[in-house]
Design a protein around this motif. Sequence first.
Motif, PDB file in Angstrom:
ATOM      1  N   GLU A  17       0.822  -1.213   0.000  1.00  0.00           N
ATOM      2  CA  GLU A  17       0.000   0.000   0.000  1.00  0.00           C
ATOM      3  C   GLU A  17       0.854   1.261   0.000  1.00  0.00           C
ATOM      4  N   LYS A  18       1.882   1.286   0.837  1.00  0.00           N
ATOM      5  CA  LYS A  18       2.767   2.459   0.889  1.00  0.00           C
ATOM      6  C   LYS A  18       3.571   2.602  -0.395  1.00  0.00           C
ATOM      7  N   LEU A  19       4.039   1.492  -0.940  1.00  0.00           N
ATOM      8  CA  LEU A  19       4.798   1.541  -2.184  1.00  0.00           C
ATOM      9  C   LEU A  19       3.913   2.033  -3.326  1.00  0.00           C
ATOM     10  N   TRP A  20       2.700   1.538  -3.391  1.00  0.00           N
ATOM     11  CA  TRP A  20       1.759   1.964  -4.428  1.00  0.00           C
ATOM     12  C   TRP A  20       1.536   3.475  -4.373  1.00  0.00           C
ATOM     13  N   LYS A  21       1.308   3.953  -3.172  1.00  0.00           N
ATOM     14  CA  LYS A  21       1.097   5.388  -2.970  1.00  0.00           C
ATOM     15  C   LYS A  21       2.313   6.181  -3.448  1.00  0.00           C
ATOM     16  N   ALA A  22       3.510   5.695  -3.121  1.00  0.00           N
ATOM     17  CA  ALA A  22       4.736   6.383  -3.528  1.00  0.00           C
ATOM     18  C   ALA A  22       4.929   6.363  -5.044  1.00  0.00           C
ATOM     19  N   LEU A  23       4.417   5.343  -5.707  1.00  0.00           N
ATOM     20  CA  LEU A  23       4.556   5.249  -7.161  1.00  0.00           C
ATOM     21  C   LEU A  23       3.631   6.196  -7.921  1.00  0.00           C
ATOM     22  N   ILE A  24       2.477   6.529  -7.348  1.00  0.00           N
ATOM     23  CA  ILE A  24       1.505   7.302  -8.137  1.00  0.00           C
ATOM     24  C   ILE A  24       1.138   8.678  -7.579  1.00  0.00           C
ATOM     25  N   VAL A  57       6.279  19.084 -19.786  1.00  0.00           N
ATOM     26  CA  VAL A  57       5.853  17.688 -19.807  1.00  0.00           C
ATOM     27  C   VAL A  57       7.018  16.832 -20.301  1.00  0.00           C
ATOM     28  N   ALA A  58       7.405  15.863 -19.498  1.00  0.00           N
ATOM     29  CA  ALA A  58       8.532  14.994 -19.835  1.00  0.00           C
ATOM     30  C   ALA A  58       8.093  13.762 -20.614  1.00  0.00           C
ATOM     31  N   ASP A  59       6.987  13.154 -20.188  1.00  0.00           N
ATOM     32  CA  ASP A  59       6.516  11.907 -20.775  1.00  0.00           C
ATOM     33  C   ASP A  59       4.994  11.884 -20.749  1.00  0.00           C
ATOM     34  N   THR A  60       4.409  11.205 -21.733  1.00  0.00           N
ATOM     35  CA  THR A  60       2.953  11.073 -21.802  1.00  0.00           C
ATOM     36  C   THR A  60       2.584   9.637 -22.144  1.00  0.00           C
ATOM     37  N   GLY A  61       1.323   9.327 -21.971  1.00  0.00           N
ATOM     38  CA  GLY A  61       0.859   7.999 -22.335  1.00  0.00           C
ATOM     39  C   GLY A  61      -0.523   7.732 -21.809  1.00  0.00           C
ATOM     40  N   GLU A  62      -0.721   6.477 -21.431  1.00  0.00           N
ATOM     41  CA  GLU A  62      -2.056   6.031 -21.036  1.00  0.00           C
ATOM     42  C   GLU A  62      -1.932   4.866 -20.065  1.00  0.00           C
ATOM     43  N   VAL A  63      -2.889   4.768 -19.160  1.00  0.00           N
ATOM     44  CA  VAL A  63      -2.956   3.624 -18.251  1.00  0.00           C
ATOM     45  C   VAL A  63      -3.536   2.449 -19.042  1.00  0.00           C
ATOM     46  N   VAL A  64      -2.772   1.379 -19.130  1.00  0.00           N
ATOM     47  CA  VAL A  64      -3.211   0.193 -19.863  1.00  0.00           C
ATOM     48  C   VAL A  64      -3.907  -0.783 -18.925  1.00  0.00           C
ATOM     49  N   GLU A  65      -3.298  -0.979 -17.757  1.00  0.00           N
ATOM     50  CA  GLU A  65      -3.824  -1.940 -16.791  1.00  0.00           C
ATOM     51  C   GLU A  65      -3.513  -1.425 -15.395  1.00  0.00           C
ATOM     52  N   ILE A  66      -4.453  -1.624 -14.472  1.00  0.00           N
ATOM     53  CA  ILE A  66      -4.213  -1.197 -13.092  1.00  0.00           C
ATOM     54  C   ILE A  66      -4.890  -2.170 -12.134  1.00  0.00           C
ATOM     55  N   ASP A  67      -4.106  -2.704 -11.218  1.00  0.00           N
ATOM     56  CA  ASP A  67      -4.572  -3.575 -10.151  1.00  0.00           C
ATOM     57  C   ASP A  67      -3.902  -3.036  -8.888  1.00  0.00           C
ATOM     58  N   PRO A  68      -4.561  -2.090  -8.188  1.00  0.00           N
ATOM     59  CA  PRO A  68      -3.927  -1.394  -7.070  1.00  0.00           C
ATOM     60  C   PRO A  68      -3.178  -2.315  -6.107  1.00  0.00           C
ATOM     61  N   HIS A  69      -1.991  -1.867  -5.745  1.00  0.00           N
ATOM     62  CA  HIS A  69      -1.087  -2.539  -4.811  1.00  0.00           C
ATOM     63  C   HIS A  69      -0.444  -3.792  -5.398  1.00  0.00           C
ATOM     64  N   ARG A  70      -0.707  -4.078  -6.695  1.00  0.00           N
ATOM     65  CA  ARG A  70      -0.153  -5.284  -7.313  1.00  0.00           C
ATOM     66  C   ARG A  70       0.516  -5.035  -8.659  1.00  0.00           C
ATOM     67  N   ARG A  71      -0.169  -4.301  -9.549  1.00  0.00           N
ATOM     68  CA  ARG A  71       0.341  -4.196 -10.925  1.00  0.00           C
ATOM     69  C   ARG A  71      -0.185  -2.922 -11.594  1.00  0.00           C
ATOM     70  N   LEU A  72       0.722  -2.267 -12.316  1.00  0.00           N
ATOM     71  CA  LEU A  72       0.369  -1.084 -13.090  1.00  0.00           C
ATOM     72  C   LEU A  72       1.129  -1.153 -14.411  1.00  0.00           C
ATOM     73  N   VAL A  73       0.394  -0.998 -15.522  1.00  0.00           N
ATOM     74  CA  VAL A  73       1.003  -1.013 -16.851  1.00  0.00           C
ATOM     75  C   VAL A  73       0.670   0.312 -17.532  1.00  0.00           C
ATOM     76  N   LEU A  74       1.710   0.993 -18.019  1.00  0.00           N
ATOM     77  CA  LEU A  74       1.550   2.290 -18.674  1.00  0.00           C
ATOM     78  C   LEU A  74       2.120   2.247 -20.086  1.00  0.00           C
ATOM     79  N   LYS A  75       1.381   2.821 -21.020  1.00  0.00           N
ATOM     80  CA  LYS A  75       1.911   3.118 -22.352  1.00  0.00           C
ATOM     81  C   LYS A  75       2.640   4.442 -22.190  1.00  0.00           C
ATOM     82  N   TRP A  76       3.890   4.555 -22.682  1.00  0.00           N
ATOM     83  CA  TRP A  76       4.771   5.657 -22.300  1.00  0.00           C
ATOM     84  C   TRP A  76       5.534   6.175 -23.512  1.00  0.00           C
TER      85      TRP A  76
END
Length: 153
Positions: A17-24, A57-76
């Motif tokens: 949970e803490k890591l997820w929060k720090a990532l987003i 703006v450094a980078d752009t994209g889209e959220v492809v997949e999100i499973d909070p606290h487990r997995r996040l996939v971004l198009k970048w």
Amino acid sequence: MAESQFVYVIYIRTTPEKLWKALIEPEFTRQYWCDTTQESEWKPGASWQISFSDGRVADTGEVVEIDPHRRLVLKWRHEIDAELRAEGYSLLTYELEQAGETVKLTVTHEMDKSDSKFIKAVSGGWPPILSSLKSLLETGQSLEATRRSPEGM
């Protein structure tokens, strides 16, 4: 399988949970990721971007997949360097897995382009960013070198 790929695994003494929060969450990313924030609605199909504190703006994209606290996939896609931008979109995957008193974070950044200059660039960028994230979560202090944007960016 991607033609160019970077994979990094790091173990962080924290909770998923803490890591997820720090990532987003912007108040965290600003501390360890070169004074940048990420903006997104954090749902599949939502736009996503990383911006410097001065608004660039450094980078752009889209959220492809999100499973909070487990997995996040971004198009970048990188936006600042024209040569890197021209390579198009890459795919970033964060995978979080409880490992005893730590969380195993696997970061996979890949692109369907052989000898990608972008993947080569992020291969040098991810290790200090992830080390700084680890330091922040374990000690409350990020690494000094990752608290501001790199020279020339």
